[in-house]
Design an enzyme around this catalytic site. Structure first.
Site, short mmCIF file in Angstrom:
data_model
loop_
_atom_site.label_atom_id
_atom_site.label_comp_id
_atom_site.label_asym_id
_atom_site.label_seq_id
_atom_site.Cartn_x
_atom_site.Cartn_y
_atom_site.Cartn_z
N CYS A 1 0.83 -1.21 0.00
CA CYS A 1 0.00 0.00 0.00
C CYS A 1 0.87 1.26 0.00
CB CYS A 1 -0.94 0.00 1.19
SG CYS A 1 -0.13 -0.17 2.80
N HIS B 1 -1.40 1.56 7.43
CA HIS B 1 -1.93 1.41 6.08
C HIS B 1 -1.87 2.75 5.37
CE1 HIS B 1 -4.20 -0.20 2.77
NE2 HIS B 1 -5.16 0.69 2.93
#
Length: 933
Positions: free
Chosen positions: A321, A867
């Site tokens: 990510c 994230h």
């Protein structure tokens, strides 16, 4: 197989023709399940040199089976290769519990480290030359349509844990193998009876899913590389294995496996024959520069002309990510979108020793074109990541990385690959010697451009004015240095906001979430004290903290010295107000379950699954309790959730206090003359037995709805006893359990609350702190040319020349020798009219320096686990979108600002050109262009 056939009597040309004919025959018959063999690229290249030496300057007309591996042969005679030596592909390190045999080095790259050969080709070469080790791999179906073939160079590596003995083993198995085959291998390794074993998908020291569908493939079961598999031996003569597994599923509160894995296996090698050919399932081989099986449907014009472009996501390959977020920001930079969709190849610097010989630029350009092609099928960045890892080993594998560090490397690598300067001249810098700043700055910039001239410099690079002053002799040194981005310091946050939901064990009030402020580097005792103060805990009560996962209590946080850094922002915490007892206590956990339909079962059936948040009360270990006593305790805990008209007033009063609090002002309110009636109503409802049951420490099922006078043995060795309440539809009409659902996260990211925005830290304040004059640190002393000594000079930075695209990095991550942590400070950054006019030291420019935000990279979570996402403004739509890997959704402009903002992308706003569309050629189908490259 022994090398019994000697090819010494064959000429190099004859060897080449034999292998060519065998390869052509193998191409026509390739199918799933065929065996391919790895051979080291070094040996293969030697053999190519040897067999091609008679061709002279061979020109490849595209008909050769060896594709791009043919090249102009050397004029010197090549010796015949010795035996095949694959030893440089082998990882010599072995594990004591490994059952995998020969292991390859991680992150080997096809074409660079090894070549894949069809079985017939390998047999012929092995017969001629011998050697080894033999490295055989199978062809498996691949791609979203399962019609492509790929060689499984790295089969799944699984870690088996056998309980209750605790033995461990490591095995390799194909992802296409069935659960039944894994079950058989596990029994073989641990010498167990097949019909007495259950295997579980297992991680985080928790059972995740019972693997009971023996026909299902491991791939379809979402089993990942290096995952743990629990092998549970039930061979104790107490009932059938399967029924005991099902009992274990229910008693442990089995929850369905999450479909989104955090880690994926290392890169599969796409099927390649003799180093440059990809294959489809029908056996037809196609020359392909990319061999990206993951994008089989990604760039074939999925969509119509005129459809919205630029809304294509990137697949997460496993902790990628960070890369996806940064790539989306660069891809949606208008200047880069224009440049890489035109003919940029003529600017590639193929000879630059500081670059990646053009491979990084080509990989990025190809990825950008796919992301701007019509259609919204998510694109796999695997080919790009493979190229990246080749030149930047720090980004190989599947660990999480810093998106800003990746961005810095990528911009620098693209610049070197696209540097228009083929031969960098040596330029000696001159001292300012009192000359005007404008003259010196232009001279520095001209010297920089003479060595560095690329689209990256054109778009992203600006210029600092750096002033050093000697504290002893007052010598002033002025230099003008280029910059690619600004790294701005943040005000260090010493406190942390945490949200915890408080539950009572005496039924006095409904669950209530509280947000408290605690020391950033504090401990559990600080959080307990803050909650105690916030909810006005009585003298005879104490707070018991628990972490909730999957509607079950994962752990009690009883140790007051547990560091709060172990509690992540996306965790869920519950605080229970329980009696303060000096004697040894056992916690009674009330776990809520309701019926759900089991979709994975062949015969669709209803199963009981946990939901909501467990309730907790305490029992003295020495007490003698009955089943009726447990019924009474449960009724007491559930009493605020009763649905009945007589207490509707008090319930509405309690419901009004359900919102997040910072004090306990609502507690104790609502007591009135109706309390007697409420108490009577509680007694009336309590006469109804709830469907309670428990499993005692001997694993015996006890129905608590019957035999209320029977005593229950309080566990002597356990700290908790679990009681399950199976809520029927009829019972849920009496109790409103919705207040037990949607337990808030410790810190919910989103727009900063109004209170936090009253006096936020502004981006301008961060910039001023960055430009503020300060002494150099002792580790970074300056050599004064006048004093002829190292001096701790004062340094002052000024902005002199600003780029078209200004990248700003907010330094959220803090490192020290003892710890590392993330700053959660909310920064109030402007979206429009970011005015830097007053911060530019070059006053000759009469234009206002205005910028507008068009993209940013966000980081959610902590240093240990987080994230990345990206917020992108699609300029032709004038609308913001959230890019979360492969998921894209529109967002409002006011939602762009949050405490997660990490890297900001601003573009210059010009008076005559305030809007420039990213979509340069809306009528062109770029998938056609991709086929031509």
């Amino acid at each position: 197989m022994e090398g019994t056939i000697c090819s010494a009597q064959l000429t190099p040309e004859e060897e080449r023709l034999v292998i060519r004919d065998i390869t052509i025959a193998a191409e026509a018959q390739c199918k799933e399940g065929d065996t391919f063999y790895l051979i080291t690229q070094r040996w293969w290249q030697h053999w190519l040199d040897y067999v091609n030496q008679e061709l002279g300057s061979y020109a490849n007309n595209g008909t050769s089976s060896y594709g791009s591996h043919y090249y102009e042969a050397s004029s010197t005679a090549q010796k015949r290769p010795s035996v095949i030596d694959n030893s440089d592909l082998i990882n010599e390190a072995t594990s004591e519990v490994s059952n995998v045999g020969i292991e390859l080095h991680d992150a080997l790259v096809e074409g660079r480290d090894y070549i894949l050969l069809p079985q017939e080709v390998w047999r012929q070469l092995y017969g001629w030359y011998g050697g080894g080790p033999i490295l055989a791999r199978k062809a498996i179906s691949s791609g979203s349509s399962q019609t492509e073939l790929a060689i499984e160079v790295y089969p799944l590596r699984l870690q088996l844990l056998m309980m209750p003995k605790g033995d461990r083993a490591i095995i390799r198995i194909s992802k296409k193998e069935t659960v039944g085959e894994l079950h058989r291998k596990a029994c073989e390794i641990f010498d167990l009876m097949v019909d007495q074993v259950c295997i579980w998908d297992y991680y985080g020291q928790q059972k995740h899913a019972l693997m009971d569908n023996m026909e299902k493939s491991l791939d379809d079961s979402n089993i990942q590389m290096d995952q743990e598999i629990l092998v549970e031996d039930y061979n104790d003569g107490n009932g059938s294995t399967y029924s005991r597994c099902l009992s274990s599923v229910q008693d442990n509160g089995f929850i369905e496996k999450d479909s989104a894995p955090m880690l994926l296996e290392p890169s599969r090698s796409s099927l390649s024959v003799a180093g440059g050919l990809s294959a489809s399932k029908n056996g037809q081989f196609l020359a392909s520069p990319s061999s990206d099986m993951d994008n089989f449907q990604g760039t074939n014009g999925m969509g119509t002309r005129g459809a919205s472009v630029g809304l294509t996501g990137l697949l997460n390959l496993g902790n990628t990510c960070f890369m996806n977020s940064a790539i989306q920001c660069l891809v949606h930079t208008p200047e880069f979108a224009r440049y890489f969709r035109e003919d940029y190849r003529q600017e590639i610097n193929w000879q630059n020793p500081l670059g990646m010989v053009g491979e990084l630029a080509l990989a990025f350009g190809e990825l950008l074109r796919k992301l701007w092609a019509p259609g919204r099928t998510p694109v796999s960045p695997r080919p790009f990541k493979t190229k990246l890892a080749r030149f930047a080993p720090q980004f190989s594998g599947y660990n999480q990385h810093d998106s800003q560090e990746f961005l810095a490397f990528l911009l620098d690598g693209l610049h070197e690959d696209l540097n228009r300067v083929k031969h960098k001249p040596y330029i000696k810098t001159k001292d300012a010697d009192g000359r005007p700043d404008e003259e010196v700055a232009d001279e520095y910039w001209a010297n920089h451009i003479a060595r560095n001239d690329s689209i990256i410099v054109d778009v992203c690079q600006g210029q600092f004015k750096s002033t050093l002053v000697c504290p002893v002799c007052d010598k002033v040194s002025v230099t003008f240095d280029p910059f690619m981005y600004l790294s701005l310091p943040l005000q260090s946050a010493h406190t942390r906001s945490m949200t915890v939901t408080v539950f009572t064990s005496d039924g006095s009030t409904l669950p209530t979430p509280y947000t408290v402020s605690v020391p950033k580097q504090g401990r559990c005792k600080d959080l307990i004290q803050a909650i105690t103060n916030a909810c006005s805990v009585k003298n005879g009560e104490r707070i018991l903290l628990a972490e909730i996962r999957g509607h079950l209590i994962h752990r009690f946080l009883e140790d007051p010295l547990i560091s709060l850094s172990t509690i992540k922002d996306d965790d869920h915490l519950a605080a229970y107000r329980i009696p303060k007892k000096s004697v040894d206590v056992v916690y009674l956990q009330l776990i809520h379950r309701h019926e759900e339909r089991e979709l994975s079962s062949i015969t669709s059936s209803m199963v009981w699954r946990p939901y909501g948040t467990p309730l907790v009360t305490s029992i003295s270990r020495g007490d003698v309790i009955t089943r009726g006593d447990i019924q009474s305790m449960v009724h007491k805990m559930l009493s605020p959730m009763l649905r009945y008209e007589k207490s509707s007033t008090s319930l509405r009063s309690a419901a009004a206090c359900k919102g997040t609090r910072t004090s306990g002002s609502c507690l104790g309110s609502g007591t009135s003359d109706s309390s007697t009636e409420d108490h009577q109503a509680h007694r009336t409802e309590a006469s109804t037995k709830l469907p309670l049951h428990m499993i005692d420490e001997n694993n015996v099922y006890i129905d608590l709805s019957i035999g209320e006078e029977k005593t229950i043995r309080v566990p002597s060795s356990l700290s908790s006893m679990r009681v399950f309440v199976d809520w029927s539809r009829e019972d849920l009409q009496k109790y409103d359990t919705s207040v037990l659902e949607n337990l808030p996260e410790v810190l919910k990211y989103g727009p900063a609350p109004k209170k936090a925005r009253s006096e936020p830290l502004s981006l301008y304040a961060c910039l001023e702190a960055f430009l503020r004059e300060e002494p150099l640190v002792p580790e970074d002393m300056w050599y004064c040319p006048r004093c002829k000594e190292q001096r701790q000079a004062s340094k002052k930075l000024d902005l002199w020349r600003l780029p078209e695209v200004l990248v700003i990095h907010l330094k959220r991550f803090s490192y020290s020798r003892s710890n590392k942590h993330k700053l959660e400070t909310f920064i109030n950054f402007p979206i429009h009219d970011f005015d830097l006019t007053n911060y530019v030291a070059n006053k000759d420019s009469s234009q206002r320096q205005l910028y507008e935000l068009y993209a940013l990279s966000n980081h959610y979570g902590s240093m240990a686990s987080g994230h990345y996402t990206a917020h992108i403004k699609l300029l032709e739509e004038n609308r913001w979108y959230n890019f979360d890997d492969s998921h894209i959704s529109p967002i409002n402009e006011e939602d762009v600002k949050s405490a997660a903002a990490y890297v900001l992308f601003y573009r210059r706003v010009r008076g005559e050109d305030a809007f420039v569309s990213n979509d340069l050629h809306p009528s062109i189908d770029f998938s056609d262009n991709l086929q031509r490259i």
